[in-house]
Design an enzyme around this catalytic site. Structure first.
Site, PDB file in Angstrom:
ATOM      1  N   ARG A 259       2.403   2.962 -39.158  1.00 32.46           N
ATOM      2  CA  ARG A 259       1.072   3.553 -38.944  1.00 32.46           C
ATOM      3  C   ARG A 259       0.170   3.089 -40.080  1.00 32.46           C
ATOM      4  O   ARG A 259       0.484   3.277 -41.255  1.00 32.46           O
ATOM      5  CB  ARG A 259       1.151   5.076 -38.876  1.00 32.46           C
ATOM      6  N   HIS A 263      -0.819  10.090 -42.236  1.00 35.58           N
ATOM      7  CA  HIS A 263       0.048  10.810 -41.297  1.00 35.58           C
ATOM      8  C   HIS A 263      -0.795  11.627 -40.316  1.00 35.58           C
ATOM      9  O   HIS A 263      -0.597  11.560 -39.103  1.00 35.58           O
ATOM     10  CB  HIS A 263       0.998  11.720 -42.064  1.00 35.58           C
ATOM     11  N   TYR A 273       1.966   7.111 -51.675  1.00 35.84           N
ATOM     12  CA  TYR A 273       3.384   6.824 -51.456  1.00 35.84           C
ATOM     13  C   TYR A 273       3.641   5.469 -50.805  1.00 35.84           C
ATOM     14  O   TYR A 273       4.798   5.108 -50.599  1.00 35.84           O
ATOM     15  CB  TYR A 273       4.020   7.939 -50.606  1.00 35.84           C
TER      16      TYR A 273
END
Length: 360
Positions: A259, A263, A273
């Protein structure tokens, strides 16, 4: 155990048909799709990419509620949906609204679902689907039940569901596959491995080298697929569907995808991250770029065609958001009446209270 784990992983090589340059690397598995069908697949991916971009903008404007970006996962989502029949039963996760739309959910209802409006959860009669599941992995157990129902009715269709790599860490993931395998139910379980369960990398979620090998414990078929290759995803899903309707049981399909966005739009920051190098690596595998190269090489796709799809998507989205805006606002009494056929005494009292407030 380490050697055993590696041995299992070797049994699940990544299935691919188109490489990153849009070249066929697996002629034997090329699907028998017409030029019109190939163009339709590309149309849906381009349309969905624009829908994603506009949905993010609408969310930031406060005109949508919950939204999970989909850019990068179009091949995984739409390649699998393209292999379905209209009678098949779809149980999506919250990122899988595109599959619902292409299965027949009106776009304005998708927007209303994002807003939490009950009309967004009212499926058209011809669409066999549940609304997107928010609880991580719960749809796997539901899918096993739907698939068993299909089997008991001797129907030639399947139940298909999706979760992310994080969902494979949930108990429902294992329970659903085990149940479907035990009853040889016609189910397709898709695990979209986009490498991060929100911020947790897949390597920290499991010691298994692949998610596909988790099918072994359930005694069902498993396959790992290049999830950025729309043709490979289509073929893997089509073959899984054929097996299921022929009484050969369920399949777990792991799609290796990515993606590009956060999120969800609820405050996630992927730069905390994910590295720029990792983002760049997966941008080179973009499913739209790869498939575009293939179609252009065949002489059946052009920039003008793509621009037409982009403009149509923009126009459709503009009309759909207006239709969503024009839908009567959801009331508390709607919520109460939709939850119960016969109201218990305590809610009957509240119903009367809110009716009085809403009539003012």
């Amino acid at each position: 155990m380490k050697r055993t784990n590696e041995k299992f992983a070797e049994q699940f090589p990544t299935f691919q048909i188109l490489n990153e340059e849009g070249k066929i690397v697996n002629e034997e598995k090329m699907p028998d799709l017409s030029e019109d069908e190939l163009k339709e697949l590309m149309t849906r991916m381009v349309y969905t990419r624009i829908l994603d971009q506009r949905s993010i903008a609408l969310n930031r404007q406060g005109r949508l509620g919950f939204y999970a970006p989909t850019a990068g996962q179009e091949a995984s989502q739409l390649g699998s949906q393209f292999a379905l029949e209209q009678d098949d039963f779809l149980l999506p996760a919250y990122r899988d609204v595109p599959q619902l739309i292409w299965q027949g959910l009106p776009l304005y209802k998708a927007f209303l679902w994002s807003r939490g409006h009950y009309v967004g959860s009212q499926m058209p009669e011809e669409v066999n689907a549940l609304t997107p599941q928010i609880i991580i992995g719960a749809q796997y157990v539901q899918t096993a039940g739907v698939a068993l129902g299909i089997k008991k009715r001797n129907e030639k269709r399947v139940a298909i569901t999706y979760t992310g790599d994080g969902g494979t860490s949930q108990g429902d993931f294992y329970e659903g596959m085990n149940f479907a395998g035990a009853f040889n139910a016609p189910a397709i379980f898709i695990a979209q491995n986009n490498r991060f369960a929100i911020s947790t990398p897949v390597e920290k979620q499991t010691a298994a080298k692949t998610l596909a090998q988790k099918a072994v414990a359930a005694g069902i078929e498993g396959i790992q697929v290049d999830g950025m290759d729309v043709l490979a995803v289509y073929v893997a899903t089509k073959e899984a569907r054929d097996r299921a309707v022929n009484g050969e049981g369920p399949t777990l399909i792991e799609t290796l995808t990515y993606r590009y966005g956060p999120h969800t739009m609820a405050g996630d920051d992927p730069t905390r991250y994910r590295t720029e190098d990792l983002d760049s690596e997966w941008e080179q595998k973009d499913p739209l770029v790869r498939f575009r190269k293939y179609l252009e090489e065949k002489g059946i796709w052009s920039e003008d065609q793509e621009n037409e799809i982009i403009e149509k998507a923009k126009a459709d989205i503009k009309e759909a958001i207006k239709q969503a805006d024009d839908t009567p606002k959801q009331k508390v009494t709607d919520l109460i009446s939709n939850m119960y056929e016969t109201l218990p005494a305590n809610l009957q009292e509240q119903m009367e209270e809110y009716k009085a407030k809403e009539s003012k």
